[in-house]
Design a protein around this motif. Structure first.
Motif, PDB file in Angstrom:
ATOM      1  N   ILE A 128     -23.734  80.649 -18.385  1.00  0.00           N
ATOM      2  CA  ILE A 128     -22.337  80.367 -18.712  1.00  0.00           C
ATOM      3  C   ILE A 128     -21.467  80.997 -17.649  1.00  0.00           C
ATOM      4  O   ILE A 128     -21.750  82.087 -17.138  1.00  0.00           O
ATOM      5  N   ALA A 129     -20.405  80.262 -17.299  1.00  0.00           N
ATOM      6  CA  ALA A 129     -19.535  80.704 -16.220  1.00  0.00           C
ATOM      7  C   ALA A 129     -18.094  80.490 -16.634  1.00  0.00           C
ATOM      8  O   ALA A 129     -17.720  79.391 -17.048  1.00  0.00           O
ATOM      9  N   ALA A 130     -17.282  81.534 -16.532  1.00  0.00           N
ATOM     10  CA  ALA A 130     -15.887  81.434 -16.965  1.00  0.00           C
ATOM     11  C   ALA A 130     -15.098  82.596 -16.392  1.00  0.00           C
ATOM     12  O   ALA A 130     -15.673  83.640 -16.069  1.00  0.00           O
ATOM     13  N   HIS A 157     -21.727  84.410 -15.569  1.00  0.00           N
ATOM     14  CA  HIS A 157     -21.259  84.300 -14.186  1.00  0.00           C
ATOM     15  C   HIS A 157     -19.740  84.315 -14.167  1.00  0.00           C
ATOM     16  O   HIS A 157     -19.105  83.547 -14.872  1.00  0.00           O
ATOM     17  N   THR A 158     -19.202  85.188 -13.352  1.00  0.00           N
ATOM     18  CA  THR A 158     -17.747  85.222 -13.241  1.00  0.00           C
ATOM     19  C   THR A 158     -17.278  84.530 -11.967  1.00  0.00           C
ATOM     20  O   THR A 158     -16.111  84.566 -11.623  1.00  0.00           O
ATOM     21  N   GLN A 159     -18.218  83.932 -11.276  1.00  0.00           N
ATOM     22  CA  GLN A 159     -17.895  83.108 -10.117  1.00  0.00           C
ATOM     23  C   GLN A 159     -18.589  81.772 -10.310  1.00  0.00           C
ATOM     24  O   GLN A 159     -19.726  81.718 -10.789  1.00  0.00           O
ATOM     25  N   LEU A 160     -17.928  80.704  -9.915  1.00  0.00           N
ATOM     26  CA  LEU A 160     -18.521  79.384 -10.091  1.00  0.00           C
ATOM     27  C   LEU A 160     -19.780  79.215  -9.235  1.00  0.00           C
ATOM     28  O   LEU A 160     -20.788  78.652  -9.669  1.00  0.00           O
ATOM     29  N   ALA A 161     -19.704  79.713  -8.008  1.00  0.00           N
ATOM     30  CA  ALA A 161     -20.779  79.455  -7.054  1.00  0.00           C
ATOM     31  C   ALA A 161     -22.142  79.907  -7.564  1.00  0.00           C
ATOM     32  O   ALA A 161     -23.137  79.167  -7.512  1.00  0.00           O
ATOM     33  N   SER A 162     -22.193  81.106  -8.091  1.00  0.00           N
ATOM     34  CA  SER A 162     -23.502  81.626  -8.521  1.00  0.00           C
ATOM     35  C   SER A 162     -24.042  80.844  -9.704  1.00  0.00           C
ATOM     36  O   SER A 162     -25.254  80.710  -9.883  1.00  0.00           O
ATOM     37  N   ALA A 163     -23.130  80.308 -10.546  1.00  0.00           N
ATOM     38  CA  ALA A 163     -23.590  79.514 -11.693  1.00  0.00           C
ATOM     39  C   ALA A 163     -24.159  78.173 -11.245  1.00  0.00           C
ATOM     40  O   ALA A 163     -25.084  77.630 -11.850  1.00  0.00           O
ATOM     41  N   ALA A 207     -25.541  72.941  -6.260  1.00  0.00           N
ATOM     42  CA  ALA A 207     -26.555  72.651  -7.278  1.00  0.00           C
ATOM     43  C   ALA A 207     -27.689  71.854  -6.640  1.00  0.00           C
ATOM     44  O   ALA A 207     -27.643  71.517  -5.459  1.00  0.00           O
ATOM     45  N   ARG A 208     -28.704  71.547  -7.449  1.00  0.00           N
ATOM     46  CA  ARG A 208     -29.802  70.745  -6.907  1.00  0.00           C
ATOM     47  C   ARG A 208     -29.281  69.363  -6.504  1.00  0.00           C
ATOM     48  O   ARG A 208     -28.336  68.845  -7.075  1.00  0.00           O
ATOM     49  N   ARG A 209     -29.981  68.764  -5.571  1.00  0.00           N
ATOM     50  CA  ARG A 209     -29.512  67.472  -5.062  1.00  0.00           C
ATOM     51  C   ARG A 209     -29.459  66.426  -6.156  1.00  0.00           C
ATOM     52  O   ARG A 209     -28.647  65.517  -6.126  1.00  0.00           O
ATOM     53  N   ASP A 210     -30.375  66.555  -7.126  1.00  0.00           N
ATOM     54  CA  ASP A 210     -30.387  65.579  -8.221  1.00  0.00           C
ATOM     55  C   ASP A 210     -29.722  66.131  -9.490  1.00  0.00           C
ATOM     56  O   ASP A 210     -29.964  65.631 -10.589  1.00  0.00           O
ATOM     57  N   ALA A 211     -28.849  67.092  -9.332  1.00  0.00           N
ATOM     58  CA  ALA A 211     -28.155  67.652 -10.504  1.00  0.00           C
ATOM     59  C   ALA A 211     -27.256  66.597 -11.136  1.00  0.00           C
ATOM     60  O   ALA A 211     -26.713  65.729 -10.445  1.00  0.00           O
ATOM     61  N   ILE A 212     -27.133  66.674 -12.447  1.00  0.00           N
ATOM     62  CA  ILE A 212     -26.202  65.771 -13.137  1.00  0.00           C
ATOM     63  C   ILE A 212     -24.973  66.543 -13.588  1.00  0.00           C
ATOM     64  O   ILE A 212     -25.035  67.755 -13.833  1.00  0.00           O
ATOM     65  N   VAL A 213     -23.854  65.818 -13.671  1.00  0.00           N
ATOM     66  CA  VAL A 213     -22.571  66.418 -14.060  1.00  0.00           C
ATOM     67  C   VAL A 213     -22.152  65.854 -15.416  1.00  0.00           C
ATOM     68  O   VAL A 213     -22.105  64.642 -15.602  1.00  0.00           O
ATOM     69  N   MET A 214     -21.836  66.768 -16.341  1.00  0.00           N
ATOM     70  CA  MET A 214     -21.459  66.369 -17.698  1.00  0.00           C
ATOM     71  C   MET A 214     -20.065  66.903 -18.031  1.00  0.00           C
ATOM     72  O   MET A 214     -19.610  67.894 -17.470  1.00  0.00           O
ATOM     73  N   HIS A 215     -19.413  66.229 -18.969  1.00  0.00           N
ATOM     74  CA  HIS A 215     -18.103  66.671 -19.464  1.00  0.00           C
ATOM     75  C   HIS A 215     -17.902  66.021 -20.824  1.00  0.00           C
ATOM     76  O   HIS A 215     -18.092  64.816 -20.962  1.00  0.00           O
ATOM     77  N   PRO A 216     -17.478  66.797 -21.826  1.00  0.00           N
ATOM     78  CA  PRO A 216     -17.344  66.220 -23.174  1.00  0.00           C
ATOM     79  C   PRO A 216     -16.112  65.343 -23.340  1.00  0.00           C
ATOM     80  O   PRO A 216     -16.028  64.631 -24.340  1.00  0.00           O
TER      81      PRO A 216
END
Lengths: 316, 316, 316
Positions: free
Chosen positions: C196-198, C215-221, C263-272
């Motif tokens: 979790i990152a926020a 994670h308090t930084q987006l990059a590491s998450a 992220a991984r090259r085949d990462a997927i992006v989700m949003h509710p």
């Protein structure tokens, strides 16, 4: 302008009558007529659209048109959902489209859209998936194509022709999508004597309605007319600028029995509703023997059934 | 008063129970009973009203009654549409009728109407086409006929008779359409000992409820009663004039277990809902073994199915 | 916590994923998958829930989830009614339950409830009759179980596994029921690398999300993630306290194409959804090839069909 046809020439969207051919409009009218039933008989029903999902997105209030589309969809077996989204005000551009994409992902395959802002139905139509159709249920002051079709169908039922007819459209032409769609339909269907009549402030710009004669007096527009189509005066615009008050408007522009006598003896009287009785039309005329106002409503649901069946490729 | 029957004597509209005969009411109750199912069983369903269109025109908020009519229509196979028109406030007289004519032209053949203004359901009933029916879902303080029927059905299910029963109606009788329709039903069905009980300010005028005894104390109304029907106190009226506050009202008029003991041991407790627990009725009484309040709701949808089937001539 | 299972172990209510076993969740996902159809194909339909009545009680605005449940119910043949009751604000405690009892007496056998107040779906579930089911459609910040299921289904469709995946949930975790239900689902399904990152103000308390790295930084998450789930930032909370303005938020936490490359090259992006484009997510990412946001919506209606069929014991 958004393309309304599929590559094979069939109708996919209905956003305006302006770009349809005469034979396309005639085909829709014929199909509409097949769905007309007399008052008191059961409306036609079928399962032609079973499995289809129609979403009514109305961002302007509309009882008549919304219920008309809802019943048309249900009577063809489709599932209908009503949404009170505020497409144009609350959300803009992309986020309006996100709402549409969401509904599309829920297998909504037909959007019925009414919006006060020009361009919304067309914008949606250009973004939906290839199997999805968009039907305008009223776009700003520009277009109300199913209303234009029901007006044409109503005229044809009574006159059995368009050629040779004199049709007068009277009232707030300038702000009226009903007038524009009626003009598109009548013009394409070969009505040669098309007349628009309005006070100067409510007359459209010169580049519109070019094949219509313009009348600044009611009497000259009515004389010898076969069809008199009265438009709703939007009271909220009255009183401003050089516009008359209600009583003055009725005195100058209200359709009374006396004035209707200037038209042909068998002239019919139309009105898209809601009516302001005593402002643009006298009650006895609205309810009189020449009025076909309720026929227009009945034809409206038939037209919407025909359009739904047509764009969804259903044989109902 | 609007005629509710067709020339052949069959029921066309249901606006009031006042002019129905005992056998007409009994017939409706019998038909209603045939649609009752125990909680947990599937509700009865049929296609008896397939092709029919029921429009719910509610101009006062109503979850319970609107959903009850909507489900009754759908379970008989009809198409139901809900409209949020403001019949009485927004539009008056003729233009209200224009809305109705419009829906009728869309092949709506049954109008379910709730309105705060007296006369609206009857006015609509006198203007619709001969094949169209109007059902009141609550008219001002005057009439709520399906509520009266469901109340009678609820009593009959528990008592198997009307003759010889003592029924007390308690609360804001003056402003209550529920009380009036219950009175019409019970009176016609032969209940001889009908009692109304209310603070003076909530007692109806002398020319109404003439066959009822009047009680200005709760105790005398309850003594020996077989049925205790509590009415909702409308808080917005409380505090005015000589009306007591909530706590005082409960102290004087609230139905507690102790007070209920004045009634017969097998007395049933009714309430049309929504309830103000702790004002007109104690919670333990509302939920107690003598309460039939949920039966009333269950019977309501059965009554509405029966009435729809009856006026539409359907054999369901 | 309200018991969700019947004595025989079958699912009766769905209020939270937290107490379900892995195999119960897997069963629901399998059943959901059977209802998925590609965009453009007709949605699955059956009469499995004919005779059932589903009431949607939404006290918070929700187009997407309400329509999704409504269509799920209708496509399984159930009758669906929508109610705009104000469960938590207008009425409290017992009188909220009176509304529920009323609907239950109308043979409503499934309640779909969304409410901003914690505990409402569970309270209703503990009071309804044994044959009635309650489905949460969003409970305060605590739970949104069908969203958790559709998120898991979306991941599984693309990755064919949960083991070994790295999943990052980014944004307002603290106030998000979506995050909590996703966490319950992924955790139970064996995702080992949950992140979790926020910003600090939007991070949940330490006792929650204990098996997640923070994670308090987006990059590491994002680094090496298989799945990136972005949450909606509620603008009404922005600007307060130590929260950044829109632009600052996007600068620090917005998912751009550049950042997604971590992220991984085949990462997927989700949003509710609904999305704030340009705040928590860049438009080109939301519409890009790695986005599965529309799949989530499509899966949502499939999940709701599966859950309805499961709790109602229907074989669809």
């Amino acid at each position: 302008m958004t393309e309304q046809l599929r590559p094979d020439g069939s109708l996919r969207h209905l956003l305006t009558l302006e770009t349809l051919t005469r034979s396309q409009i005639e085909r829709l009218l014929e199909r509409s007529q097949s769905f007309v039933r007399p008052l008191g008989e059961s409306p036609p029903r079928s399962a032609a659209l079973a499995g289809r999902t129609v979403a009514n997105l109305f961002t302007e209030p509309s009882t008549r048109t919304r219920v008309s589309f809802e019943l048309a969809a249900k009577r063809l077996g489709a599932t209908a959902v009503n949404l009170e989204v505020q497409l144009s005000s609350r959300v803009k551009g992309e986020s309006m489209l996100d709402t549409v994409y969401t509904l599309q992902s829920l297998h909504v395959d037909t959007f019925v859209i009414r919006d006060a802002q020009p361009g919304v139905p067309g914008l949606v139509a250009t973004h939906v998936a290839p199997h999805v159709s968009v039907l305008s249920a009223g776009e700003a002051h520009l277009s109300h194509p199913t209303q234009g079709l029901l007006d044409a169908l109503t005229v044809y039922q009574r006159k059995q022709r368009f050629a040779g007819l004199a049709i007068a459209i009277v009232g707030d032409i300038r702000h009226s999508r009903v007038a524009r769609s009626a003009w598109h339909a009548f013009s394409r269907l070969g009505v040669s004597d098309l007349r628009i009549a309005a006070p100067a402030a409510l007359m459209p710009d010169a580049e519109e309605f070019q094949d219509c004669s313009r009348h600044t007096q009611l009497a000259s527009a009515l004389r010898g007319a076969d069809v008199v189509m009265m438009l709703r005066i939007q009271r909220e615009r009255m009183g401003a600028a050089d516009l008359p008050e209600d009583e003055e408007y009725f005195a100058a522009w209200g359709l009374t029995a006396e004035r209707l006598a200037l038209a042909r003896r068998d002239a019919i009287v139309m009105h898209p509703q809601p009516m302001n009785r005593g402002i643009e039309i006298a009650s006895d005329v609205a309810d009189g023997p020449q009025s076909v106002i309720r026929d227009q409503v009945r034809n409206g649901v038939a037209v919407r059934m025909a359009v739904l069946a047509e764009v969804l490729g259903a044989h109902a």
